[in-house]
Write an enzyme that holds these catalytic residues in place. Structure first.
Site, mmCIF file in Angstrom:
data_model
loop_
_atom_site.group_PDB
_atom_site.id
_atom_site.type_symbol
_atom_site.label_atom_id
_atom_site.label_comp_id
_atom_site.label_asym_id
_atom_site.label_seq_id
_atom_site.Cartn_x
_atom_site.Cartn_y
_atom_site.Cartn_z
ATOM 1 N N GLN A 1 -2.485 -8.343 10.425
ATOM 2 C CA GLN A 1 -3.004 -7.942 9.311
ATOM 3 C C GLN A 1 -2.325 -8.687 8.396
ATOM 4 O O GLN A 1 -2.360 -8.977 7.040
ATOM 5 C CB GLN A 1 -2.928 -6.633 8.780
ATOM 6 C CG GLN A 1 -3.803 -5.776 9.789
ATOM 7 C CD GLN A 1 -3.813 -4.294 9.431
ATOM 8 O OE1 GLN A 1 -4.461 -3.812 8.522
ATOM 9 N NE2 GLN A 1 -2.764 -3.671 9.962
ATOM 10 N N ASP B 1 2.211 -12.823 5.447
ATOM 11 C CA ASP B 1 3.408 -13.275 4.952
ATOM 12 C C ASP B 1 3.884 -14.551 5.797
ATOM 13 O O ASP B 1 5.126 -14.788 5.708
ATOM 14 C CB ASP B 1 4.388 -12.298 5.183
ATOM 15 C CG ASP B 1 4.367 -11.483 6.537
ATOM 16 O OD1 ASP B 1 4.079 -12.155 7.550
ATOM 17 O OD2 ASP B 1 4.522 -10.110 6.451
ATOM 18 N N CYS C 1 -12.236 -28.166 -5.834
ATOM 19 C CA CYS C 1 -12.278 -29.452 -5.024
ATOM 20 C C CYS C 1 -11.682 -29.223 -3.780
ATOM 21 O O CYS C 1 -11.938 -30.150 -2.803
ATOM 22 C CB CYS C 1 -11.309 -30.550 -5.669
ATOM 23 S SG CYS C 1 -9.607 -30.355 -5.430
ATOM 24 N N HIS D 1 -6.120 -11.708 8.177
ATOM 25 C CA HIS D 1 -6.385 -11.607 6.635
ATOM 26 C C HIS D 1 -5.757 -12.884 5.783
ATOM 27 O O HIS D 1 -5.564 -12.991 4.800
ATOM 28 C CB HIS D 1 -5.726 -10.364 6.228
ATOM 29 C CG HIS D 1 -6.354 -9.028 6.527
ATOM 30 N ND1 HIS D 1 -5.698 -7.701 6.388
ATOM 31 C CD2 HIS D 1 -7.437 -8.806 6.922
ATOM 32 C CE1 HIS D 1 -6.526 -6.918 6.969
ATOM 33 N NE2 HIS D 1 -7.655 -7.586 7.254
ATOM 34 N N THR E 1 1.433 -0.490 11.942
ATOM 35 C CA THR E 1 0.426 -0.264 11.246
ATOM 36 C C THR E 1 -0.033 0.977 11.315
ATOM 37 O O THR E 1 -0.023 1.771 12.409
ATOM 38 C CB THR E 1 -0.979 -1.265 11.511
ATOM 39 O OG1 THR E 1 -1.900 -0.810 11.048
ATOM 40 C CG2 THR E 1 -1.072 -1.489 12.976
ATOM 41 N N SER E 2 -0.614 1.652 10.336
ATOM 42 C CA SER E 2 -0.959 3.023 10.551
ATOM 43 C C SER E 2 -2.622 2.910 10.973
ATOM 44 O O SER E 2 -3.147 3.855 11.441
ATOM 45 C CB SER E 2 -1.390 3.717 8.893
ATOM 46 O OG SER E 2 -1.967 3.033 8.167
ATOM 47 N N CYS F 1 -7.772 -25.388 -3.714
ATOM 48 C CA CYS F 1 -8.198 -25.393 -4.967
ATOM 49 C C CYS F 1 -9.676 -25.035 -4.572
ATOM 50 O O CYS F 1 -10.396 -25.161 -3.982
ATOM 51 C CB CYS F 1 -8.353 -26.772 -5.357
ATOM 52 S SG CYS F 1 -9.210 -27.184 -6.923
ATOM 53 N N ARG G 1 0.695 -1.286 0.083
ATOM 54 C CA ARG G 1 -0.077 -0.063 -0.171
ATOM 55 C C ARG G 1 0.908 1.214 0.054
ATOM 56 O O ARG G 1 0.535 2.475 -0.317
ATOM 57 C CB ARG G 1 -0.912 0.012 1.266
ATOM 58 C CG ARG G 1 -2.133 -0.697 1.115
ATOM 59 C CD ARG G 1 -2.942 -0.578 2.272
ATOM 60 N NE ARG G 1 -3.930 -1.546 2.266
ATOM 61 C CZ ARG G 1 -3.451 -2.915 2.965
ATOM 62 N NH1 ARG G 1 -2.485 -2.803 3.899
ATOM 63 N NH2 ARG G 1 -4.444 -3.640 3.274
ATOM 64 N N VAL H 1 11.926 -1.940 14.985
ATOM 65 C CA VAL H 1 13.055 -2.822 15.374
ATOM 66 C C VAL H 1 14.072 -2.139 16.645
ATOM 67 O O VAL H 1 14.313 -3.129 17.275
ATOM 68 C CB VAL H 1 14.244 -2.887 13.973
ATOM 69 C CG1 VAL H 1 15.234 -3.612 14.337
ATOM 70 C CG2 VAL H 1 13.343 -3.456 12.791
#
Ligand SMILES: [Zn+2]
Length: 235
Positions: free
Chosen positions: A96, A99, A127, A116, A183-184, A124, A32, A225
């Protein structure tokens, strides 16, 4: 001792609410962000929508495959310190991020909510069989049945899984300390989770930019960090 360290070590029930900023130090760009990868004609909101998946599965697949997967990325110090609190039974992580880095850092499954979904869980659509993500990165077609594969992530226009909503709300209600990180905090319904907190809960944010917090919320503005490097966990 840093403010964050004090707050975390006084807490018994922490909820970490995390976003893309937690993963940038692992080399995963925020799709984003303005200087991100995508000065394309189609917006990420369209390319990552349910409509795009159904109408233009090939376009969807190419976009996802070439822009979202970083299979060699590793958890960083933020993931690791949060995982340590989770393993000690003192924290639940609601993210959110899709990864898989919180999962890779060893957070017990019952202490992680991937709000998310997860890019590395593939199924699939025809199936419903699960396949390894490596198979998906080779082809979007399921060899067994000819169906189209997809990642188990929440696309634009799709709803959050009930189970994830329920687990998140419960965690927020029980938390004595809520730490928003990387996160904003503007994407709903994720950002709305904070409304479920106990009125006595302490709210802290660790972020490069100031974000809007409830009254008495503590803003620790800076590099997450560096902040988490200084966190020590009492035995
Ligand atoms: Zn199939």
């Amino acid at each position: 001792m840093t403010e964050l360290n004090k707050i975390l070590n006084r807490a018994n029930k922490i909820v970490f609410l995390t976003g893309a900023g937690v993963s940038t130090a692992s080399g995963i760009p925020d799709y984003r962000s303005k200087n991100g990868l995508y000065a394309q004609k189609k917006t990420p909101e369209y390319l990552l929508s349910h409509t795009c998946l159904i109408r233009e599965p090939e376009t969807f697949y190419q976009y996802v495959k070439h822009n979202l997967y970083y299979p060699n990325s590793k958890p960083n110090i933020i993931h690791k310190k949060m995982a340590a609190f989770a393993k000690a039974g003192k924290a639940i992580i609601i993210t959110q991020n899709i990864d898989n880095l919180h999962g890779q850092s060893g957070v017990p499954v019952d202490r992680l909510v991937e709000f998310h979904g997860n890019l590395y869980k593939i199924y699939c659509q025809k199936c419903h069989q699960r396949v390894p993500y490596q198979t998906y990165l080779q082809s979007m077609h399921h060899q067994n049945c000819g169906g189209i594969l997809r990642a188990d992530v929440v696309l634009y226009e799709e709803g959050i899984k009930q189970e994830n909503l329920q687990k998140s709300v419960l965690a927020l209600q029980q938390a004595d300390t809520i730490v928003v990180c990387g996160t904003s905090f503007v994407v709903y319904p994720f950002a709305g989770l904070i409304e479920y907190r106990n009125s006595n809960a302490k709210v802290v944010a660790v972020n490069k930019e100031t974000i809007s917090l409830p009254e008495k919320g503590i803003m620790i503005k800076g590099d997450a960090v560096q902040e988490f490097e200084q966190v020590t966990i009492k035995a």
